[in-house]
Design a protein around this motif. Structure first.
Motif, PDB file in Angstrom:
ATOM      1  N   LYS A 247     -16.978  13.652   8.383  1.00 10.09           N
ATOM      2  CA  LYS A 247     -16.950  13.672   6.922  1.00 10.09           C
ATOM      3  C   LYS A 247     -17.557  14.994   6.454  1.00 10.09           C
ATOM      4  CE  LYS A 247     -18.314  10.895   2.969  1.00 10.09           C
ATOM      5  NZ  LYS A 247     -18.919   9.640   2.540  1.00 10.09           N
TER       6      LYS A 247
ATOM      7  N   LYS B  27     -14.062   5.045  -5.532  1.00  9.80           N
ATOM      8  CA  LYS B  27     -15.194   4.162  -5.244  1.00  9.80           C
ATOM      9  C   LYS B  27     -14.762   2.752  -4.867  1.00  9.80           C
ATOM     10  CE  LYS B  27     -18.638   6.628  -7.846  1.00  9.80           C
ATOM     11  NZ  LYS B  27     -19.367   6.796  -9.081  1.00  9.80           N
ATOM     12  N   SER B  28     -13.641   2.273  -5.449  1.00 10.20           N
ATOM     13  CA  SER B  28     -13.311   0.865  -5.201  1.00 10.20           C
ATOM     14  C   SER B  28     -11.849   0.571  -4.885  1.00 10.20           C
ATOM     15  CB  SER B  28     -13.742   0.019  -6.407  1.00 10.20           C
ATOM     16  OG  SER B  28     -13.071   0.437  -7.566  1.00 10.20           O
TER      17      SER B  28
ATOM     18  N   ILE C  57      -5.651   8.720   3.055  1.00  7.26           N
ATOM     19  CA  ILE C  57      -6.150   7.879   1.970  1.00  7.26           C
ATOM     20  C   ILE C  57      -5.130   6.785   1.697  1.00  7.26           C
ATOM     21  CG2 ILE C  57      -6.798   7.826  -0.462  1.00  7.26           C
ATOM     22  CD1 ILE C  57      -7.696  10.770  -0.034  1.00  7.26           C
ATOM     23  N   ARG C  58      -5.573   5.538   1.844  1.00  8.98           N
ATOM     24  CA  ARG C  58      -4.701   4.389   1.615  1.00  8.98           C
ATOM     25  C   ARG C  58      -5.179   3.656   0.380  1.00  8.98           C
ATOM     26  NH1 ARG C  58      -3.963  -0.680   5.712  1.00  8.98           N
ATOM     27  NH2 ARG C  58      -5.946  -1.244   4.815  1.00  8.98           N
ATOM     28  N   PHE C  59      -4.220   3.208  -0.445  1.00 11.31           N
ATOM     29  CA  PHE C  59      -4.577   2.487  -1.659  1.00 11.31           C
ATOM     30  C   PHE C  59      -3.496   1.488  -2.007  1.00 11.31           C
ATOM     31  CE2 PHE C  59      -2.240   6.246  -2.858  1.00 11.31           C
ATOM     32  CZ  PHE C  59      -1.382   5.838  -3.852  1.00 11.31           C
ATOM     33  N   LYS C  60      -3.927   0.393  -2.660  1.00  7.89           N
ATOM     34  CA  LYS C  60      -2.980  -0.602  -3.150  1.00  7.89           C
ATOM     35  C   LYS C  60      -2.217  -0.012  -4.313  1.00  7.89           C
ATOM     36  CE  LYS C  60      -3.852  -5.236  -1.965  1.00  7.89           C
ATOM     37  NZ  LYS C  60      -4.283  -6.557  -2.273  1.00  7.89           N
TER      38      LYS C  60
ATOM     39  N   TYR D  75       0.816  -1.217   0.000  1.00  4.33           N
ATOM     40  CA  TYR D  75       0.000   0.000   0.000  1.00  4.33           C
ATOM     41  C   TYR D  75       0.853   1.272   0.000  1.00  4.33           C
ATOM     42  CZ  TYR D  75      -4.153  -2.698   1.156  1.00  4.33           C
ATOM     43  OH  TYR D  75      -5.204  -3.588   1.132  1.00  4.33           O
TER      44      TYR D  75
ATOM     45  N   ALA E 107      -9.431   3.162  -3.204  1.00  7.62           N
ATOM     46  CA  ALA E 107      -8.921   3.916  -2.049  1.00  7.62           C
ATOM     47  C   ALA E 107      -9.816   3.788  -0.821  1.00  7.62           C
ATOM     48  CB  ALA E 107      -8.803   5.388  -2.429  1.00  7.62           C
ATOM     49  N   GLU E 108      -9.171   3.807   0.342  1.00  2.70           N
ATOM     50  CA  GLU E 108      -9.866   3.892   1.627  1.00  2.70           C
ATOM     51  C   GLU E 108      -9.666   5.318   2.119  1.00  2.70           C
ATOM     52  OE1 GLU E 108      -8.414   1.020   4.441  1.00  2.70           O
ATOM     53  OE2 GLU E 108      -8.122  -0.448   2.856  1.00  2.70           O
ATOM     54  N   VAL E 109     -10.757   6.060   2.312  1.00  2.00           N
ATOM     55  CA  VAL E 109     -10.682   7.466   2.717  1.00  2.00           C
ATOM     56  C   VAL E 109     -11.116   7.580   4.166  1.00  2.00           C
ATOM     57  CG1 VAL E 109     -11.523   9.799   2.266  1.00  2.00           C
ATOM     58  CG2 VAL E 109     -11.208   8.199   0.359  1.00  2.00           C
ATOM     59  N   HIS E 110     -10.254   8.196   4.994  1.00  6.54           N
ATOM     60  CA  HIS E 110     -10.542   8.381   6.418  1.00  6.54           C
ATOM     61  C   HIS E 110     -10.293   9.840   6.783  1.00  6.54           C
ATOM     62  CE1 HIS E 110     -10.590   4.017   6.937  1.00  6.54           C
ATOM     63  NE2 HIS E 110      -9.519   4.011   6.175  1.00  6.54           N
TER      64      HIS E 110
END
Length: 99
Positions: A63, A51-52, A34-37, A21, A54-57
């Protein structure tokens, strides 16, 4: 020219716990992580990424409203595009996919 708004954005990794990641951290308000592969994130478009892939925190725990969130995500996308682009000097601020 690099836009001043990106001075609080950071791209990084945690190779010990999440070696596949990458992440973006925006430290200015509203703060976001934001974490993404890595392999999936490089071969996608804006909508698919958020939408599919990234993980958004939101680090502040709240929010933002949809319009503000879209602006933040556009800036994150622009930052990633600028950092990953082979032609960084040709970067133009602003996402062309804004609804």
């Amino acid at each position: 020219m690099i836009p001043e708004k990106f001075k609080n954005y950071y791209l990084g990794t945690n190779k010990l716990f999440f070696p596949e990641y990458e992440f973006v951290i925006k430290l200015s308000f509203p703060s976001v992580f934001i974490r993404f592969k890595r392999t999936e994130g490089y071969y996608t478009d804006f909508d698919k990424f958020f939408k599919s892939v990234a993980e958004v925190h939101y680090l502040d725990g709240t929010k933002p409203p949809k319009s503000e969130e879209r602006q933040i995500l556009n800036e994150v996308w622009d930052f990633l595009t600028m950092v990953k682009s082979p032609n960084k000097g040709n970067f133009l601020a602003g996402n062309q996919n804004v609804d």
